[in-house]
Design a protein around this motif. Structure first.
Motif, PDB file in Angstrom:
ATOM      1  N   ILE A  66      -7.844  -1.410  -1.268  1.00 36.18           N
ATOM      2  CA  ILE A  66      -7.702  -2.847  -1.038  1.00 36.18           C
ATOM      3  C   ILE A  66      -6.545  -3.381  -1.878  1.00 36.18           C
ATOM      4  CG2 ILE A  66      -9.289  -3.596  -2.856  1.00 36.18           C
ATOM      5  CD1 ILE A  66     -10.532  -5.471  -0.662  1.00 36.18           C
ATOM      6  N   ARG A  73     -15.800  -5.374  -2.832  1.00 38.93           N
ATOM      7  CA  ARG A  73     -15.426  -6.756  -3.133  1.00 38.93           C
ATOM      8  C   ARG A  73     -14.523  -6.725  -4.347  1.00 38.93           C
ATOM      9  NH1 ARG A  73     -18.401 -10.329  -6.782  1.00 38.93           N
ATOM     10  NH2 ARG A  73     -17.478 -12.400  -6.694  1.00 38.93           N
ATOM     11  N   GLN A 101      -3.790  -3.571  -6.679  1.00 38.84           N
ATOM     12  CA  GLN A 101      -4.384  -2.696  -5.680  1.00 38.84           C
ATOM     13  C   GLN A 101      -5.419  -1.785  -6.335  1.00 38.84           C
ATOM     14  OE1 GLN A 101      -1.264  -0.717  -3.337  1.00 38.84           O
ATOM     15  NE2 GLN A 101       0.176  -2.340  -3.913  1.00 38.84           N
ATOM     16  N   LYS A 104     -11.424 -10.783  -2.362  1.00 39.11           N
ATOM     17  CA  LYS A 104     -11.206 -10.136  -1.082  1.00 39.11           C
ATOM     18  C   LYS A 104     -12.335  -9.159  -0.821  1.00 39.11           C
ATOM     19  CE  LYS A 104      -6.965  -9.178   1.304  1.00 39.11           C
ATOM     20  NZ  LYS A 104      -5.626  -8.613   1.301  1.00 39.11           N
ATOM     21  N   HIS A 105     -12.688  -9.022   0.446  1.00 40.97           N
ATOM     22  CA  HIS A 105     -13.772  -8.133   0.821  1.00 40.97           C
ATOM     23  C   HIS A 105     -13.264  -7.115   1.825  1.00 40.97           C
ATOM     24  CE1 HIS A 105     -17.097 -10.751  -0.761  1.00 40.97           C
ATOM     25  NE2 HIS A 105     -16.123 -11.617  -0.696  1.00 40.97           N
ATOM     26  N   SER A 106     -13.846  -5.915   1.761  1.00 42.99           N
ATOM     27  CA  SER A 106     -13.574  -4.899   2.768  1.00 42.99           C
ATOM     28  C   SER A 106     -14.792  -3.999   2.825  1.00 42.99           C
ATOM     29  CB  SER A 106     -12.328  -4.089   2.395  1.00 42.99           C
ATOM     30  OG  SER A 106     -12.124  -3.057   3.337  1.00 42.99           O
ATOM     31  N   GLY A 107     -15.603  -4.180   3.860  1.00 46.04           N
ATOM     32  CA  GLY A 107     -16.833  -3.386   3.972  1.00 46.04           C
ATOM     33  C   GLY A 107     -17.735  -3.594   2.764  1.00 46.04           C
ATOM     34  N   GLU A 165       0.810  -1.205   0.000  1.00 47.85           N
ATOM     35  CA  GLU A 165       0.000   0.000   0.000  1.00 47.85           C
ATOM     36  C   GLU A 165       0.849   1.262   0.000  1.00 47.85           C
ATOM     37  OE1 GLU A 165      -2.355   0.098   3.471  1.00 47.85           O
ATOM     38  OE2 GLU A 165      -3.104   2.132   3.156  1.00 47.85           O
TER      39      GLU A 165
END
Lengths: 115, 111
Positions: free
Chosen positions: B47, B62, B33, B56-59, A103
């Motif tokens: 993400i 997806r 990314q 992958k999930h984040s809130g 990141e």
């Protein structure tokens, strides 16, 4: 506290002038970058430093010279500015080493306009 | 050279709808990314998905990755007006460690 801060935010100057953009990060990261975003929003990497050592130097005119006095700072000096240098310049930092790129944390950008 | 290519270039939807953006790339990657950029602001990391991961999930986000097709998708569910921004995919190559960005998708979520 701003994590990656750049100054100035706006810079308007004449062709042929020399200008600098400063960047500081307070995240304790080892790796810092300069990216250029053109008018079509295309982002292109220019330089990367890892712990004050230059590790990425893209095909950038040698009028552009980065300087990293310490790992928290990466400045960009531009000589003999040209119209095509007009863009938004982003500084970024990363906690990973350059050989495990994860990141990136970006500054808010410095908009350079060359007249 | 540019690596990722987002599709579509622009997407306009109504609040509450889902938004799907796609990214294609050309060479092998270490990771991919997604970043968001609000108008006049810096990029914000959303993400990261590694080459050995498929989803992958984040809130409300997806991300999927298909390395055989060299493509990824970002799904934002139940979109909000505040999701209005440009979304960029970026790849880290297998043999170099530069994060290379695509041209981005401009998402507009209408209230």
């Amino acid at each position: 506290d701003t994590a990656v801060s750049q100054t100035p935010k706006y810079l308007v100057t004449q062709m042929g002038n020399d200008k600098s953009i400063k960047c500081e990060q307070n995240l304790g990261h080892d790796t810092m970058y300069w990216y250029k975003q053109d008018s079509k929003k295309f982002l292109k990497i220019m330089f990367s430093y890892n712990n004050k050592e230059l590790i990425i130097n893209e095909t950038v005119p040698n009028r552009f010279s980065p300087k990293s006095p310490d790992k928290a700072h990466l400045n960009l000096h531009i000589n003999s500015l040209e119209l095509g240098d007009s863009a938004v310049y982003f500084c970024a930092s990363s906690p990973q080493t350059a050989f495990n790129t994860g990141e990136l944390f970006f500054g808010e950008g410095s908009r350079l306009t060359v007249l | 050279s540019q690596q990722g290519e987002e599709d579509p270039q622009a997407l306009s939807i109504q609040e509450g709808e889902n938004a799907t953006m796609n990214c294609s790339y050309k060479t092998s990657i270490n990771n991919l990314q997604w970043y968001r950029q609000n108008s006049g602001r810096g990029l914000v990391h959303l993400i990261l998905i590694r080459s050995n991961e498929r989803e992958k999930h984040s809130g409300r986000l997806r991300v999927t990755l298909d390395t055989s097709k060299k493509s990824s998708s970002l799904l934002i569910t139940a979109s909000r007006a505040a999701d209005t921004a440009s979304y960029f995919c970026a790849t880290v190559g297998g043999s170099n460690y530069k994060l290379t960005f695509g041209k981005g998708t401009l998402l507009t979520v209408n209230p």
